[in-house]
Design an enzyme around this catalytic site. Structure first.
Site, mmCIF file in Angstrom:
data_model
loop_
_atom_site.group_PDB
_atom_site.id
_atom_site.type_symbol
_atom_site.label_atom_id
_atom_site.label_comp_id
_atom_site.label_asym_id
_atom_site.label_seq_id
_atom_site.Cartn_x
_atom_site.Cartn_y
_atom_site.Cartn_z
ATOM 1 N N ASN A 156 0.802 -1.228 0.000
ATOM 2 C CA ASN A 156 0.000 0.000 0.000
ATOM 3 C C ASN A 156 0.832 1.275 0.000
ATOM 4 O O ASN A 156 0.328 2.337 -0.335
ATOM 5 C CB ASN A 156 -0.934 0.016 1.220
ATOM 6 C CG ASN A 156 -0.211 -0.274 2.507
ATOM 7 O OD1 ASN A 156 0.443 -1.313 2.650
ATOM 8 N ND2 ASN A 156 -0.305 0.632 3.452
ATOM 9 N N CYS A 330 -2.753 4.767 7.967
ATOM 10 C CA CYS A 330 -2.847 4.201 9.323
ATOM 11 C C CYS A 330 -1.658 4.548 10.187
ATOM 12 O O CYS A 330 -1.708 4.385 11.392
ATOM 13 C CB CYS A 330 -2.954 2.686 9.244
ATOM 14 S SG CYS A 330 -4.265 2.167 8.185
HETATM 15 N N1 PLP Z 1 -4.140 -3.976 4.080
HETATM 16 C C1 PLP Z 1 -3.705 -3.050 3.202
HETATM 17 C C2 PLP Z 1 -2.643 -3.431 2.223
HETATM 18 C C3 PLP Z 1 -4.261 -1.778 3.216
HETATM 19 O O1 PLP Z 1 -3.837 -0.868 2.328
HETATM 20 C C4 PLP Z 1 -5.262 -1.467 4.166
HETATM 21 C C5 PLP Z 1 -5.821 -0.108 4.240
HETATM 22 O O2 PLP Z 1 -5.154 0.862 4.015
HETATM 23 C C6 PLP Z 1 -5.693 -2.471 5.050
HETATM 24 C C7 PLP Z 1 -5.108 -3.716 4.968
HETATM 25 C C8 PLP Z 1 -6.797 -2.222 6.037
HETATM 26 O O3 PLP Z 1 -7.996 -2.056 5.347
HETATM 27 P P1 PLP Z 1 -9.336 -1.554 6.050
HETATM 28 O O4 PLP Z 1 -9.227 -0.058 6.053
HETATM 29 O O5 PLP Z 1 -10.442 -2.028 5.193
HETATM 30 O O6 PLP Z 1 -9.364 -2.130 7.406
#
Ligand code: PLP
Length: 385
Positions: A156, A330
């Site tokens: 991400n 995050c």
């Molecule tokens: N995994 C990846 C690679 C992400 O980019 C994200 C969100 O940014 C997540 C997990 C978590 O997703 P969610 O916001 O639906 O909990």
């Protein structure tokens, strides 16, 4: 006020109007608002039929069976369910291990950290210098005590792609459960689970123009190999794996969003690839600029760029009408990026890096504007500081 430009699609996407239109039929007394578990009244039956139609649609798109689709609230919940749920409280997990990589999303890393506290060993794979995992390293680290391998498809922060087909084959040969965090790839890449050996797959709708608050965990139906135990206990919805009244409108939303994304996938990807190249071509001659990761072997939707001797937060403040990101949404308020650290970047270089991510509503004109704005802002910052 200057025009606002959104280049933070990897953190979330705006909902597509077509998705909203579909969802609007599932709220009020004039719509399908019933509880799908109320199977003895017509309102419940209607709701249940809509949910099952959506489940079927999602299953068809990813190449699974409909019973293998479990609805959750987010990719984070799906990931937690996959990793924690693999543990059966009646078994001993002494000396067992889970293999993951150091550049996973926090949803995976923090869940693994929790599992470590329960006594399970976590083995972290290192990255290559472009951010993908080393496949030989994975082969070497798998032991008879490995119970799960959890690897993301698309990173991400830097857009790096892991070869999940290859990893799936390694896991299949060794009879190990394989979980994929596909949050940044579903809706952008056509995954066919009939052709890839994935046992567990997590994703959420808000990354592909669906609503926030809905995710999916795909659980391969292979009772001999593994079983996922619930984290949330209650009314026994979703085959007892995830209790709680189903959010029908959200389920309609994720299904429709996936429909649209898959229908438009090739055209959209081609267009976005050009936009990414356009941005890079327009700024690559700026002094002290470089790509974190790799331009070619990465998702067209994400580019992470370092600007030597420019503090990313200052660049973001100066360019506040353009929504960009210092790292993953995050972690951007708390820590420096563990993903950039895994590439070997120093703290200074990490703090000079910016993620640009593109999507359905990004235009050529917006990229041109961003290029011009970046040139002038960097000149200004270098003069000022
Ligand atoms: N995994 C990846 C690679 C992400 O980019 C994200 C969100 O940014 C997540 C997990 C978590 O997703 P969610 O916001 O639906 O909990």
């Amino acid at each position: 006020m200057k025009k606002l430009i959104y280049l933070d699609y990897a953190s979330t996407t705006p909902m597509d109007e077509r998705v909203l239109k579909k969802m609007n039929n599932y709220f009020t007394i004039n719509g399908i608002f019933g509880n799908p578990s109320s199977y003895l009244n017509i309102f419940g039956i209607e709701a249940k039929n809509s949910v099952e139609k959506a489940r079927c649609n999602i299953a068809n798109i990813i190449g699974s069976k409909k019973e293998e689709i479990i609805f959750t609230s987010s990719a984070t919940e799906s990931i937690n369910l996959a990793i924690k749920g693999i543990i059966n409280i009646n078994n001993s997990y002494y000396q067992k291990n889970i293999i993951t990589s150091i550049s996973e999303h926090k949803a995976v890393l923090e869940t693994c950290y929790y599992m470590q506290k329960l006594g399970i060993k976590i083995i972290y794979l290192k990255n290559s210098n472009i951010g993908s995992i080393n496949l030989n390293d994975l082969k070497e680290k798998i032991t008879n005590n490995t119970i799960l391998v959890s690897i993301m498809h698309i990173n991400n922060e830097i857009g790096t792609i892991n070869d999940i087909k290859y990893i799936g084959n390694i896991c299949k040969k060794k009879n190990i459960v394989f979980h994929v965090d596909a949050t940044q790839s579903i809706g952008k890449y056509q995954l066919n689970l009939k052709k890839i050996n994935i046992d567990l797959l997590s994703f959420s709708a808000h990354k592909f123009y669906g609503p926030k608050g809905i995710g999916v965990l795909y659980i391969r139906n292979n009772k001999k190999k593994f079983k996922i135990n619930p984290l949330i206990h209650g009314g026994g919805q979703e085959n007892g794996i995830r209790s709680g009244t189903l959010a029908v409108h959200q389920i309609i939303g994720i299904s429709e969003a996936l429909n649209i994304s898959v229908r438009e996938i090739n055209e959209e990807k081609k267009r976005i690839k050009k936009l990414k190249q356009q941005l890079w071509d327009g700024i690559k001659n700026i002094n002290g600029i470089y790509i974190n990761g790799d331009l070619k072997n990465s998702s067209p939707y994400i580019i992470n760029i370092g600007f030597k001797k420019i503090f990313n937060k200052i660049l973001m403040i100066e360019m506040k009408n353009i929504a960009i990101s210092a790292s993953s949404a995050c972690i951007s308020n708390t820590h420096t990026s563990h993903v950039l650290k895994s590439l070997g970047l120093t703290k200074n270089l990490i703090q000079s890096s910016i993620r640009f991510s593109f999507g359905r509503f990004t235009t050529k004109k917006e990229i041109n504007y961003t290029i011009e704005y970046l040139h002038s802002t960097i000149k200004k910052i270098r003069k000022k500081y």
